[in-house]
Design a protein around this motif. Structure first.
Motif, PDB file in Angstrom:
ATOM      1  N   GLU A  19       0.918  -1.136   0.070  1.00 29.63           N
ATOM      2  CA  GLU A  19      -0.152   0.071  -0.166  1.00 29.63           C
ATOM      3  C   GLU A  19       0.841   1.224  -0.020  1.00 29.63           C
ATOM      4  N   ALA A  20       1.918   1.114   0.845  1.00 29.85           N
ATOM      5  CA  ALA A  20       3.041   2.368   0.797  1.00 29.85           C
ATOM      6  C   ALA A  20       3.564   2.838  -0.534  1.00 29.85           C
ATOM      7  N   ALA A  21       4.062   1.434  -1.168  1.00 34.56           N
ATOM      8  CA  ALA A  21       4.589   1.495  -2.250  1.00 34.56           C
ATOM      9  C   ALA A  21       3.716   2.160  -3.552  1.00 34.56           C
ATOM     10  N   LEU A  22       2.336   1.747  -3.458  1.00 41.26           N
ATOM     11  CA  LEU A  22       1.407   2.366  -4.409  1.00 41.26           C
ATOM     12  C   LEU A  22       1.106   3.694  -4.176  1.00 41.26           C
ATOM     13  N   ALA A  23       1.283   4.109  -2.862  1.00 41.51           N
ATOM     14  CA  ALA A  23       1.074   5.651  -2.602  1.00 41.51           C
ATOM     15  C   ALA A  23       2.218   6.376  -2.970  1.00 41.51           C
ATOM     16  N   GLU A  24       3.635   5.993  -2.900  1.00 38.90           N
ATOM     17  CA  GLU A  24       4.691   6.490  -3.328  1.00 38.90           C
ATOM     18  C   GLU A  24       4.765   6.787  -4.946  1.00 38.90           C
ATOM     19  N   ILE A  25       4.386   5.569  -5.435  1.00 40.73           N
ATOM     20  CA  ILE A  25       4.143   5.309  -7.126  1.00 40.73           C
ATOM     21  C   ILE A  25       3.039   6.430  -7.568  1.00 40.73           C
ATOM     22  N   GLY A  26       2.166   6.677  -6.788  1.00 36.49           N
ATOM     23  CA  GLY A  26       0.900   7.427  -7.223  1.00 36.49           C
ATOM     24  C   GLY A  26      -0.021   6.635  -8.338  1.00 36.49           C
ATOM     25  N   ALA A  27      -0.138   5.467  -8.006  1.00 35.79           N
ATOM     26  CA  ALA A  27      -0.589   4.434  -8.749  1.00 35.79           C
ATOM     27  C   ALA A  27      -2.123   4.637  -8.247  1.00 35.79           C
ATOM     28  N   PRO A  28      -3.163   4.298  -9.051  1.00 36.46           N
ATOM     29  CA  PRO A  28      -4.482   4.255  -8.491  1.00 36.46           C
ATOM     30  C   PRO A  28      -4.574   2.845  -7.950  1.00 36.46           C
ATOM     31  N   TYR A  29      -5.504   2.783  -6.900  1.00 36.14           N
ATOM     32  CA  TYR A  29      -5.684   1.400  -6.222  1.00 36.14           C
ATOM     33  C   TYR A  29      -6.756   1.430  -5.392  1.00 36.14           C
ATOM     34  N   GLU A  30      -7.340   0.213  -5.193  1.00 34.58           N
ATOM     35  CA  GLU A  30      -8.549   0.145  -4.238  1.00 34.58           C
ATOM     36  C   GLU A  30      -7.992  -0.849  -3.062  1.00 34.58           C
ATOM     37  N   ALA A  31      -7.952  -0.167  -1.871  1.00 31.98           N
ATOM     38  CA  ALA A  31      -7.586  -1.123  -1.136  1.00 31.98           C
ATOM     39  C   ALA A  31      -9.029  -1.732  -0.290  1.00 31.98           C
ATOM     40  N   LYS A 151      23.766  -0.343   4.931  1.00 31.21           N
ATOM     41  CA  LYS A 151      24.858   0.852   4.552  1.00 31.21           C
ATOM     42  C   LYS A 151      24.529   1.897   5.349  1.00 31.21           C
ATOM     43  N   PRO A 152      25.591   2.901   5.456  1.00 32.60           N
ATOM     44  CA  PRO A 152      25.322   4.053   6.192  1.00 32.60           C
ATOM     45  C   PRO A 152      24.259   4.900   5.498  1.00 32.60           C
ATOM     46  N   GLY A 153      23.180   5.066   6.635  1.00 36.40           N
ATOM     47  CA  GLY A 153      21.895   5.722   6.204  1.00 36.40           C
ATOM     48  C   GLY A 153      21.752   6.875   5.469  1.00 36.40           C
ATOM     49  N   PRO A 154      20.647   7.394   5.122  1.00 36.81           N
ATOM     50  CA  PRO A 154      19.559   7.127   6.006  1.00 36.81           C
ATOM     51  C   PRO A 154      18.449   5.779   5.617  1.00 36.81           C
ATOM     52  N   TYR A 155      18.933   5.195   4.358  1.00 38.50           N
ATOM     53  CA  TYR A 155      18.192   4.378   4.181  1.00 38.50           C
ATOM     54  C   TYR A 155      18.852   2.878   4.112  1.00 38.50           C
ATOM     55  N   ALA A 156      18.141   2.056   3.870  1.00 39.81           N
ATOM     56  CA  ALA A 156      19.052   0.454   3.928  1.00 39.81           C
ATOM     57  C   ALA A 156      19.995   0.164   2.720  1.00 39.81           C
ATOM     58  N   LEU A 157      19.927   1.020   1.762  1.00 39.09           N
ATOM     59  CA  LEU A 157      21.010   0.963   0.497  1.00 39.09           C
ATOM     60  C   LEU A 157      21.716   2.204   0.709  1.00 39.09           C
ATOM     61  N   GLY A 158      21.855   2.971   1.776  1.00 35.80           N
ATOM     62  CA  GLY A 158      22.483   4.076   1.885  1.00 35.80           C
ATOM     63  C   GLY A 158      21.534   5.285   1.764  1.00 35.80           C
ATOM     64  N   PRO A 159      22.046   6.226   0.804  1.00 35.34           N
ATOM     65  CA  PRO A 159      21.159   7.533   0.414  1.00 35.34           C
ATOM     66  C   PRO A 159      20.094   7.145  -0.449  1.00 35.34           C
ATOM     67  N   ARG A 160      19.830   6.060  -1.204  1.00 35.52           N
ATOM     68  CA  ARG A 160      18.970   5.584  -2.099  1.00 35.52           C
ATOM     69  C   ARG A 160      17.819   4.818  -1.294  1.00 35.52           C
ATOM     70  N   TYR A 161      16.723   5.653  -1.609  1.00 35.77           N
ATOM     71  CA  TYR A 161      15.171   5.209  -0.873  1.00 35.77           C
ATOM     72  C   TYR A 161      14.850   4.031  -1.685  1.00 35.77           C
ATOM     73  N   SER A 162      14.125   3.127  -1.141  1.00 31.56           N
ATOM     74  CA  SER A 162      13.938   1.653  -1.908  1.00 31.56           C
ATOM     75  C   SER A 162      12.843   1.092  -1.473  1.00 31.56           C
ATOM     76  N   ALA A 163      12.090   0.075  -2.239  1.00 29.12           N
ATOM     77  CA  ALA A 163      11.000  -0.734  -1.665  1.00 29.12           C
ATOM     78  C   ALA A 163      11.459  -1.446  -0.401  1.00 29.12           C
ATOM     79  N   LEU A 164      12.910  -1.756  -0.399  1.00 32.94           N
ATOM     80  CA  LEU A 164      13.362  -2.435   0.770  1.00 32.94           C
ATOM     81  C   LEU A 164      13.315  -1.811   2.066  1.00 32.94           C
TER      82      LEU A 164
END
Length: 213
Positions: A19-31, A151-164
């Motif tokens: 649900e959070a990924a769909l919101a980040e993407i901006g894709a239409p969805y029905e929950a 990796k050093p933050g802020p995200y799991a892969l370092g500076p890159r925000y991702s689905a992980l």
């Protein structure tokens, strides 16, 4: 798209990162929020969608049903590369994402199930508390492995925000929460940063209230 994605889930469950990924993407969805406490997931209607009665399930715009939370998350992100929730396919970060997403799905998610429902894993119900204790120790060990390899933050892969980040954040919010806060500071910081993202925050608030971790 013939119609929006349809995401079957419930509060605080495995549908949250999708649900959070769909919101980040901006894709239409029905929950479609199932009544988990009322065992709606075991009813005939939902079992036609996912015979195992597990949450989540995702109906794609063409009607294809995808189950398993990691698979649902990956297919949404792969279909919307413009959102950048997956690193480039030929990058080392894509390999790291696959590694730790599958690690979390196969090990952490499974151990959480043993903590929540230990009686399902033993023949003698009197052994359930012992099974739960083992699962808790497994969780601590698994989370420490994730903490060590972040990796050093802020995200799991370092500076890159991702689905992980979405996936790990939800699982960390479920399991050995106080232990994670006390023993995995990099992981805890990643959860806080992820939960505060503008498009994630409303979903996090709906499912988990005001506390990011």
């Amino acid at each position: 798209m013939t119609h929006p994605y349809k995401l079957y889930g419930c509060k605080r469950c495995g549908s949250v990162p999708i649900e959070a990924a769909l919101a980040e993407i901006g894709a239409p969805y029905e929950a479609v929020e199932l009544d988990f406490a009322g065992n709606e997931q075991w009813g005939d209607a939902y079992r036609k969608i996912n015979p195992l009665g597990r949450i989540p399930a995702l109906e794609l715009p063409d009607g294809t049903i995808v189950t398993e939370s990691a698979a649902c998350l990956l297919i949404v992100c792969e279909r919307h590369p413009e959102a950048g929730l997956l690193p480039p396919a030929n990058s080392s970060d894509r390999g790291r994402l696959y590694r730790w997403l599958m690690f979390a799905s196969n090990n952490i998610y499974e151990a959480i199930g043993r903590v929540d429902y230990p009686e399902r894993y033993v023949e003698d119900k009197a052994a359930a508390p012992g099974a739960e204790r083992v699962a808790m120790k497994d969780l601590e060990r698994f989370w420490q492995m994730v903490e060590t390899h972040l990796k050093p933050g802020p995200y799991a892969l370092g500076p890159r925000y991702s689905a992980l980040d979405l996936y790990l954040s939800v699982l960390a919010r479920w399991s050995v929460r106080d232990w994670v806060i006390d023993n995995c500071p990099r992981l805890a910081d990643m959860v806080r940063v992820t939960a505060a993202r503008p498009k994630v925050a409303p979903i996090w608030q709906h499912h988990f209230g005001g506390e990011p971790l």
